[in-house]
Design a protein around this motif. Sequence first.
Motif, mmCIF file in Angstrom:
data_model
loop_
_atom_site.group_PDB
_atom_site.id
_atom_site.type_symbol
_atom_site.label_atom_id
_atom_site.label_comp_id
_atom_site.label_asym_id
_atom_site.label_seq_id
_atom_site.Cartn_x
_atom_site.Cartn_y
_atom_site.Cartn_z
ATOM 1 N N GLU A 132 0.833 -1.204 0.000
ATOM 2 C CA GLU A 132 0.000 0.000 0.000
ATOM 3 C C GLU A 132 0.868 1.254 0.000
ATOM 4 O O GLU A 132 0.625 2.204 -0.752
ATOM 5 N N GLU A 133 1.888 1.266 0.848
ATOM 6 C CA GLU A 133 2.774 2.427 0.943
ATOM 7 C C GLU A 133 3.532 2.676 -0.361
ATOM 8 O O GLU A 133 3.888 3.809 -0.678
ATOM 9 N N ALA A 134 3.773 1.604 -1.103
ATOM 10 C CA ALA A 134 4.590 1.713 -2.316
ATOM 11 C C ALA A 134 3.790 2.070 -3.562
ATOM 12 O O ALA A 134 4.370 2.146 -4.654
ATOM 13 N N ASP A 173 3.448 3.395 -9.319
ATOM 14 C CA ASP A 173 2.845 4.183 -10.399
ATOM 15 C C ASP A 173 1.963 3.330 -11.317
ATOM 16 O O ASP A 173 2.058 3.382 -12.542
ATOM 17 N N GLY A 174 1.096 2.528 -10.694
ATOM 18 C CA GLY A 174 0.149 1.728 -11.463
ATOM 19 C C GLY A 174 0.646 0.351 -11.862
ATOM 20 O O GLY A 174 -0.135 -0.456 -12.391
ATOM 21 N N TYR A 213 13.665 -3.427 1.380
ATOM 22 C CA TYR A 213 14.091 -2.041 1.614
ATOM 23 C C TYR A 213 13.092 -1.159 0.900
ATOM 24 O O TYR A 213 12.711 -1.427 -0.242
ATOM 25 N N PHE A 214 12.671 -0.070 1.569
ATOM 26 C CA PHE A 214 11.708 0.823 0.934
ATOM 27 C C PHE A 214 11.918 2.261 1.385
ATOM 28 O O PHE A 214 11.964 2.551 2.577
ATOM 29 N N ASP A 215 12.105 3.153 0.389
ATOM 30 C CA ASP A 215 12.022 4.591 0.633
ATOM 31 C C ASP A 215 11.308 5.219 -0.562
ATOM 32 O O ASP A 215 10.753 4.505 -1.407
ATOM 33 N N ASP A 216 11.317 6.534 -0.670
ATOM 34 C CA ASP A 216 10.552 7.194 -1.734
ATOM 35 C C ASP A 216 11.110 6.950 -3.132
ATOM 36 O O ASP A 216 10.458 7.276 -4.126
#
Length: 373
Positions: A103-105, A110-111, A131-134
């Motif tokens: 959900e956060e990603a 982008d679809g 690993y997840f950032d913007d």
Amino acid sequence: MIKATFHKHMLLQTGFLLTVTALLLTGLGCQKAKEPTLKTVPAEAFTTVYQEEITELLEQALLAEPETRPVFRISDPDNPAPLPDPACYGEVQSPAELHWLLEEAQSLLDGQSLYFSTDAELLSDSTVRYYFDDTILAITWKQKVDNTAFTFAEVKLLHPSQFRRHLSGEEFGSGTLSLTSEMSRSVNAVLGCSADYYSYRRRGLTIVDGQVKKYVPGLPDTCYIDQEGNLILERDQAFADMAAVQAYADENNIQFSLSFGPILVKNGENICPSGYDLGEVKDRYSRAALCQMDQLHYLYIAAGMEGSANTLMTMRTFSKHVAETGCQQAYALDGGQTTTIVLDNEVINHVNYGSERKISDIIYFATAIPQGA
């Protein structure tokens, strides 16, 4: 303008009373404000007096351009990438625990859809790491496929500059070899993967940062990565000389190349050949493949033995399973003991003989967020 008019009519037709709280504050800077004075105004007076102001504000809000995120990129291909944020790494026992991550990603995706699924059945005693950032999402997990251990590493990037190649010794032809984990750490990789081991063989085509470093004919299939991060797969190319290769690289905005093969999947079709000059394709070995799922969306697959999954694959069997991921492009890289995936400076897959092999190069994926940003 149509939306603004619609909202204006809704406001004018509302039958309930509106309470307007006017905060009458005096003073400047940090001076203490007086107690607010509250005034209640009937809806009729409110809509008469403030109708034009409300309509104008609604129109401005509805017609305003949406805010855009800052676009991070890594400006210099010769320098290490920004350091990953340790707080952005994580590990869970079950894929079902990562609904929140998907959900956060959504903005970064982008679809696009991930191959990773929260319903995936993991290889026994394995976990999901991420690993997840913007600017980057990286997820690794293991599954048993035809009694072979498949380690998947899926990556979605914000900008093409985050997909990079590193040569041991910092330059082409340095003569030095390093472990995949050592090279990944030295360049601040979020995820590092073994590549084509270019220095092991004389034949092949090598482009680094847009410049042709080697061209010795003899390998049928080449993988090019352009400046948009796309995999361009070519079979049976013939160039007159290095100058002709450079002209091709310039015309197609090639950032770097990989020279091993064969091509497994091209434009969504499994085209793995029955024979090839490298990789002992008819024998059973540990395998590695770089796949492109979509724009700036990649899947690196390592297939080997681990735990109860104790069977290795021929190249054509491996290619069949690679194609089943739905990838658009896929290219085989050096397998056997070379095959290594590193996340957070730790080897994720089970490497042949239980230890990494020193090699000449890696591909890696990095965060684009500057340290302290």
